[in-house]
Design a protein around this motif. Structure first.
Motif, short mmCIF file in Angstrom:
data_model
loop_
_atom_site.label_atom_id
_atom_site.label_comp_id
_atom_site.label_asym_id
_atom_site.label_seq_id
_atom_site.Cartn_x
_atom_site.Cartn_y
_atom_site.Cartn_z
N GLY A 113 0.93 -1.16 0.05
CA GLY A 113 0.19 -0.13 -0.01
C GLY A 113 0.78 1.26 -0.17
N CYS A 114 2.20 1.23 0.26
CA CYS A 114 2.87 2.37 0.13
C CYS A 114 3.19 2.64 -1.63
CB CYS A 114 4.38 2.02 0.75
SG CYS A 114 4.60 1.50 2.31
N TRP A 115 3.59 3.97 -1.73
CA TRP A 115 3.88 4.44 -2.88
C TRP A 115 5.25 3.95 -3.34
CZ3 TRP A 115 1.49 8.70 -5.79
CH2 TRP A 115 0.26 9.18 -5.26
N LEU A 116 5.46 3.79 -4.68
CA LEU A 116 6.69 3.11 -5.21
C LEU A 116 7.51 4.20 -6.18
CD1 LEU A 116 3.90 1.13 -5.65
CD2 LEU A 116 5.33 -0.40 -6.57
N ALA A 117 8.77 4.22 -5.75
CA ALA A 117 9.63 5.17 -6.48
C ALA A 117 10.76 4.49 -7.09
CB ALA A 117 10.03 6.43 -5.70
N PHE A 118 11.15 4.85 -8.35
CA PHE A 118 12.24 4.39 -9.16
C PHE A 118 13.24 5.41 -9.43
CE2 PHE A 118 8.42 2.15 -9.51
CZ PHE A 118 8.83 0.78 -9.29
N SER A 119 14.49 5.26 -9.17
CA SER A 119 15.36 6.31 -9.36
C SER A 119 16.29 5.81 -10.66
CB SER A 119 16.47 6.20 -8.10
OG SER A 119 16.05 6.41 -7.26
N ILE A 120 16.02 6.48 -11.91
CA ILE A 120 16.45 6.42 -13.18
C ILE A 120 17.90 7.04 -13.14
CG2 ILE A 120 16.21 6.61 -15.56
CD1 ILE A 120 13.82 5.72 -14.16
N TYR A 121 19.08 5.94 -13.15
CA TYR A 121 20.33 6.35 -12.87
C TYR A 121 21.32 5.63 -13.97
CZ TYR A 121 22.99 8.06 -8.80
OH TYR A 121 23.71 8.73 -8.01
N PRO A 122 22.18 6.36 -14.76
CA PRO A 122 22.75 5.69 -15.61
C PRO A 122 23.53 4.49 -15.46
CG PRO A 122 23.52 7.94 -15.46
CD PRO A 122 22.52 7.54 -14.37
N ASP A 123 23.18 3.34 -15.87
CA ASP A 123 23.93 1.93 -15.64
C ASP A 123 23.54 1.25 -14.32
OD1 ASP A 123 25.60 2.77 -17.90
OD2 ASP A 123 26.87 3.33 -16.67
N THR A 124 23.27 1.81 -13.28
CA THR A 124 23.05 1.04 -12.12
C THR A 124 21.31 0.84 -11.75
OG1 THR A 124 23.35 3.02 -10.78
CG2 THR A 124 25.01 1.59 -11.19
N LYS A 125 20.79 1.72 -11.13
CA LYS A 125 19.54 1.57 -10.34
C LYS A 125 18.53 0.98 -11.32
CE LYS A 125 20.62 4.53 -6.45
NZ LYS A 125 21.08 5.77 -6.44
N MET A 126 18.42 1.92 -12.43
CA MET A 126 17.13 1.50 -13.04
C MET A 126 17.29 2.45 -14.35
SD MET A 126 14.05 0.54 -13.66
CE MET A 126 14.19 -0.60 -12.47
N SER A 127 16.85 1.96 -15.56
CA SER A 127 17.04 2.53 -16.83
C SER A 127 15.63 3.06 -17.55
CB SER A 127 17.85 1.64 -17.56
OG SER A 127 16.95 0.51 -18.32
N PRO A 128 15.75 3.87 -18.53
CA PRO A 128 14.19 4.28 -19.00
C PRO A 128 13.76 2.97 -19.54
CG PRO A 128 15.91 6.06 -19.54
CD PRO A 128 16.53 4.89 -18.73
N PRO A 129 14.26 2.08 -20.44
CA PRO A 129 13.48 1.14 -21.16
C PRO A 129 12.83 0.10 -20.09
CG PRO A 129 15.70 1.23 -22.11
CD PRO A 129 15.53 2.20 -20.78
N ARG A 130 13.75 -0.33 -18.96
CA ARG A 130 13.28 -1.10 -17.79
C ARG A 130 12.17 -0.53 -17.19
NH1 ARG A 130 18.38 -1.59 -14.44
NH2 ARG A 130 16.96 -2.66 -12.75
N MET A 131 12.08 0.86 -16.86
CA MET A 131 11.09 1.67 -16.21
C MET A 131 9.80 1.40 -17.00
SD MET A 131 10.60 3.23 -13.52
CE MET A 131 9.01 2.96 -13.25
N VAL A 132 10.08 1.43 -18.27
CA VAL A 132 8.78 1.43 -19.44
C VAL A 132 8.10 0.05 -19.05
CG1 VAL A 132 7.92 1.55 -21.53
CG2 VAL A 132 9.41 3.31 -20.83
N ASN A 133 9.03 -0.70 -19.01
CA ASN A 133 8.39 -2.16 -18.90
C ASN A 133 7.88 -2.63 -17.52
OD1 ASN A 133 9.27 -3.17 -21.41
ND2 ASN A 133 11.33 -3.83 -20.49
N ILE A 134 8.19 -1.89 -16.29
CA ILE A 134 7.68 -1.84 -15.24
C ILE A 134 6.39 -1.52 -15.18
CG2 ILE A 134 7.67 -1.38 -12.66
CD1 ILE A 134 10.67 -2.00 -12.92
N LEU A 135 6.17 -0.08 -15.68
CA LEU A 135 4.77 0.60 -15.92
C LEU A 135 3.83 -0.07 -16.57
CD1 LEU A 135 6.50 4.22 -16.36
CD2 LEU A 135 5.16 3.47 -14.21
N ARG A 136 4.37 -0.68 -17.52
CA ARG A 136 3.58 -1.74 -18.49
C ARG A 136 2.74 -2.86 -17.60
NH1 ARG A 136 6.88 -2.40 -23.14
NH2 ARG A 136 6.14 -1.07 -24.95
N GLU A 137 3.74 -3.39 -16.78
CA GLU A 137 3.21 -4.67 -15.98
C GLU A 137 2.39 -4.37 -14.70
OE1 GLU A 137 6.57 -7.25 -15.51
OE2 GLU A 137 5.40 -8.67 -13.82
N TYR A 138 2.77 -3.02 -14.11
CA TYR A 138 2.25 -2.84 -12.94
C TYR A 138 1.36 -1.66 -12.85
CZ TYR A 138 5.59 -6.24 -10.78
OH TYR A 138 6.42 -7.33 -10.66
N GLY A 139 1.19 -0.79 -13.87
CA GLY A 139 0.22 0.18 -14.19
C GLY A 139 0.94 1.56 -13.51
#
Ligand SMILES: [Zn+2]
Lengths: 282, 196
Positions: A180-206
């Protein structure tokens, strides 16, 4: 396109970054208090830092038409240093400031007993000052760290909707979503999260309760990656309204729970420029 | 100069402010949490009847004025020390209206050292009469340098002297050499100081 970066450490960035961000549509930001890379050795260096988060930095941002808010806390890494612990007594003063919209970053770094104590104490401060909390998840041992984080949040009695859990990835997203918490993603070059991976997560989880930030700081990072992610969403078939929801309305809804978010200046400008539409709900 | 009574008339001691003033009078330490909340409670609109002042500033000045007289200087110092920019500005603007002598001068000096135009301007109100001449001239010169209107400087014409004129002329020369403009209000001041 209007973009709200809900987590960026502008203290470590140059004035050129503000200019480039404003040009890319990033006109609202939240700067969480965090570690500076160099350990602090006294309470005074914390208060000088907090002063700049509620004084100088918002002024600097305003020169470029960017609205700056902050979150205030003792970060987990320095919670382990007895020379820094006294800052806990000074936090209530800062948690009453107009520009402070949450307690944060709190959470775990190495999951020590000291971190447990300071994390719980600061969640209690969030409840007392009626503020949301920004919770960072550890970079090492992340999955177990996230589980333990969610357990502490549940135990504290803070409403899950008042908590954002940050630096998530494919492995931790499901856990946090169920809490029930909010979810945050840090888009960081090479490490934490990338834009294409982020798009996939938004597709899967809304898009619900989803926040995207650059977490740009003194490390190898990029303050324009929120914009890059917005462009990647559009390219992947998300609508402009979807982008506006994730990159503006969601952070406004989350930090708006503080009752202190004031975007009157930038929202006026957005209307005058005619390039964004001010929508009430979604 | 704006008076406390004008600020009281513009933002009356009702509701939240009325209660806060009573609390502060009885329990001076309570001001630490009430002072930062003032903007959220009474708003931040400009006051039509008191030019140059906003509602939160008027409320904050009243909170400071409600303190027992022997606590005013120390509390003002703490509120400035831990204040955000709007709180610091309110403390600076309150100084000439409070029962203190020159105890507030270090706050002015701090504000003048900053690069925040709002603080520099607030430091040059009526309380700046407590600054020595050298500090005051440097502050006025800094205003011109930062592009602040000289209308924010209290008692400008009474206090401006030949030394300030020399300093301003130096800035004009530098600006001319660089092909940059000098603010018209600074040139007008220089013109008024011509005879000195
Ligand atoms: Zn961070």
């Amino acid at each position: 396109m209007r973009i709200f970066d809900p987590h960026i450490h502008m203290t470590s960035r140059t004035t050129d970054d503000y200019e480039r961000m404003a040009a890319a549509g990033i006109t609202a930001i939240v700067e969480p208090a965090f570690w500076l890379g160099q350990p602090r050795t006294s309470v005074g260096s914390f208060t000088d830092y907090f002063d700049s988060l509620v004084g100088w930095e918002p002024f600097r941002a305003s020169q470029f038409g960017v609205r700056h808010h902050a979150t205030i806390a003792l970060n987990p890494k320095e919670a382990n240093d007895p020379r820094c612990r006294e800052v806990l007594d000074l936090l209530p003063r800062y948690l009453e400031k107009d520009g402070v919209v949450a307690v944060g970053e709190v959470g775990y770094d190495s999951m020590t007993p000291e971190e447990d104590e300071v994390f719980a104490a600061q969640l209690a401060l969030a409840v007392e000052h009626e503020l949301p909390a920004l919770v960072h998840t550890p970079h090492r041992d992340k999955a177990r760290g996230t589980e333990r984080t969610l357990a502490v949040v549940a135990e504290s009695g803070i409403e899950p909707g008042h908590v954002v859990v940050d630096h998530l990835n494919e492995v931790t997203v499901g856990l946090v979503r169920d809490s029930g918490c909010w979810l945050a993603f840090s888009i960081y070059p090479d490490t934490k999260m990338s834009p294409p991976r982020m798009v996939n997560i938004l597709r899967e989880y809304g898009l619900e309760r989803m926040l995207v930030n650059s977490a740009a700081d003194w490390g190898r990072s990029d303050p324009l990656l929120t914009r890059t992610t917005a462009d990647a969403m559009l390219a992947a078939g998300f609508s402009e309204d979807d982008v506006d929801r994730v990159l503006w309305r969601n952070p406004v809804d989350f930090y708006g729970q503080s009752g202190r978010l004031d975007l009157s200046d930038v929202e006026k400008e957005a209307t005058f420029a005619g390039n964004s539409i001010l929508r009430g709900g979604s | 100069m704006t008076t406390l009574n004008e600020l009281r008339a513009a933002v009356p001691a009702q509701g939240w402010l009325g209660e806060a003033l009573e609390r502060v009078a009885g329990d001076p330490g309570a001001i630490g949490r009430l002072f930062p909340a003032a903007g959220r409670r009474v708003g931040r609109d400009a006051l039509a009847d008191v030019p140059g002042w906003s509602a939160d500033e008027a409320a904050r000045v009243q909170l400071l004025a409600a303190l027992p007289a022997d606590r005013v200087a120390a509390e003002a110092e703490g509120l400035y020390r831990y204040g955000d920019a709007a709180e610091k500005r309110a403390v600076l603007k309150a100084l000439p209206l409070l029962p203190i002598a020159d105890e507030g001068v270090p706050l002015l000096q701090d504000a003048i050292r900053t690069n925040d135009t709002r603080l520099v301007a607030a430091a040059l109100g009526p309380y700046a009469r407590h600054l020595d001449d050298a500090a005051w001239r440097q502050a006025v010169l800094k205003c011109v340098f930062m592009g602040l209107p000289l209308s924010s400087v209290d008692s400008l014409d009474e206090r401006a002297d030949a030394e300030l004129a020399t300093m301003l002329r130096g800035l004009v020369e530098e600006r001319q050499a660089a092909g940059r403009d000098m603010a018209p209000d600074a040139l007008a001041l220089l013109d008024r100081l011509k005879g000195l």
